[in-house]
Scaffold this active site. Structure first.
Site, mmCIF file in Angstrom:
data_model
loop_
_atom_site.group_PDB
_atom_site.id
_atom_site.type_symbol
_atom_site.label_atom_id
_atom_site.label_comp_id
_atom_site.label_asym_id
_atom_site.label_seq_id
_atom_site.Cartn_x
_atom_site.Cartn_y
_atom_site.Cartn_z
ATOM 1 N N LYS A 84 0.892 -0.993 -0.063
ATOM 2 C CA LYS A 84 0.234 -0.537 0.168
ATOM 3 C C LYS A 84 0.841 1.289 0.261
ATOM 4 O O LYS A 84 1.880 1.321 0.962
ATOM 5 C CB LYS A 84 -0.783 0.003 1.367
ATOM 6 C CG LYS A 84 -2.140 0.402 1.067
ATOM 7 C CD LYS A 84 -2.854 0.180 2.052
ATOM 8 C CE LYS A 84 -4.782 0.709 2.217
ATOM 9 N NZ LYS A 84 -5.279 0.812 3.422
HETATM 10 O O1 G3P Z 1 -7.918 1.224 5.130
HETATM 11 C C1 G3P Z 1 -8.508 2.168 4.736
HETATM 12 C C2 G3P Z 1 -9.271 3.111 4.635
HETATM 13 O O2 G3P Z 1 -10.103 1.829 4.937
HETATM 14 C C3 G3P Z 1 -9.490 3.796 6.955
HETATM 15 O O3 G3P Z 1 -11.193 4.286 6.707
HETATM 16 O O4 G3P Z 1 -12.696 4.828 8.534
HETATM 17 O O5 G3P Z 1 -10.248 5.525 8.968
HETATM 18 O O6 G3P Z 1 -11.967 6.524 7.280
HETATM 19 P P1 G3P Z 1 -11.570 5.365 7.857
#
Ligand code: G3P
Length: 218
Positions: A84
């Site tokens: 990533k």
């Molecule tokens: O994997 C990264 C992403 O899905 C993060 O999600 O909820 O932290 O905005 P969030």
């Protein structure tokens, strides 16, 4: 549609994998911190052994050279590893370099169509637009998914769209309707997908009738 699980929690991954709902896993530094294990390489290897599908591990270097070195190390942990990389100017250089070496890259922190176009041109295997975080600032996260899906179709890019920052079941419905390749979903949202009050109500009525039959005469 593929479901990835957005977590580094091994117990959640094992449970959801056993239900057939885990085609892959995505992690990031925040999710690794939440999992609370300092031996992050060992944890990623354990996740790969359970998932037997793409597992994204994120680099923490900010310069292209550092990202490439870290990406090569992460990719060497297990054949299922995907690297990533944040979608910055330096990140774009690293995406092109790693993809050129045959390493699968997941371009993360994507918030615009242009970023998605650039990472596809650089050869990323996956793009991760963050829908929830766009919604949080009053923009339309799912509109971005719609636009990226259309642009990728226009030019037949192979880059797969991972809907990320999924916060609730409607994000999953909309991802499926738009034809996104993958949604990466936190365990708590996966559990919500199966729930419906009419299912619970109907089951309670069936059980009550069954109990009456068992308790009755003749
Ligand atoms: O994997 C990264 C992403 O899905 C993060 O999600 O909820 O932290 O905005 P969030």
């Amino acid at each position: 549609m593929k479901f990835f699980i957005d977590t580094a929690d091994l117990d959640d991954i094992k449970e959801i994998k056993a239900m057939g709902m885990c085609d892959g896993v995505t992690t990031n530094p925040s999710l690794m911190a939440k999992a609370g294990r300092k031996d992050t390489d060992a944890l990623l290897r354990e996740i790969c052994a359970v998932v037997q599908g793409p597992v994204s591990g994120e680099v923490t270097a900010l310069d292209a050279e550092g990202m490439v070195a870290e990406g090569e190390r992460l990719a060497g942990l297990d054949p299922h590893m995907v690297v990533k990389i944040p979608t910055t100017y330096e990140g774009l250089k690293a995406i092109a370099a790693l993809s050129g070496k045959g390493i699968r890259v997941n371009a993360t922190l994507v918030f615009s169509v242009n970023q998605a176009l650039l990472v596809a041109k650089a050869g990323a295997a996956y793009v991760s637009p963050f829908v929830g975080r766009l919604d949080d600032v009053g923009e339309d996260g799912m509109q971005l998914i719609s636009d990226i899906v259309e642009v990728y179709q226009n030019y037949e890019y192979d880059t797969e769209v991972i809907v990320a920052s999924v916060r609730h079941p409607m994000h999953v419905v909309d991802s499926a309707l738009l034809g996104a390749d993958i949604a990466t979903i936190p365990p708590q949202v996966i559990r919500k997908l199966v729930a419906h009050p009419l299912t619970d109500k109907g089951l309670a009525a069936f059980m009550a009738d069954w109990d009456k039959l068992q308790g009755g005469q003749g």
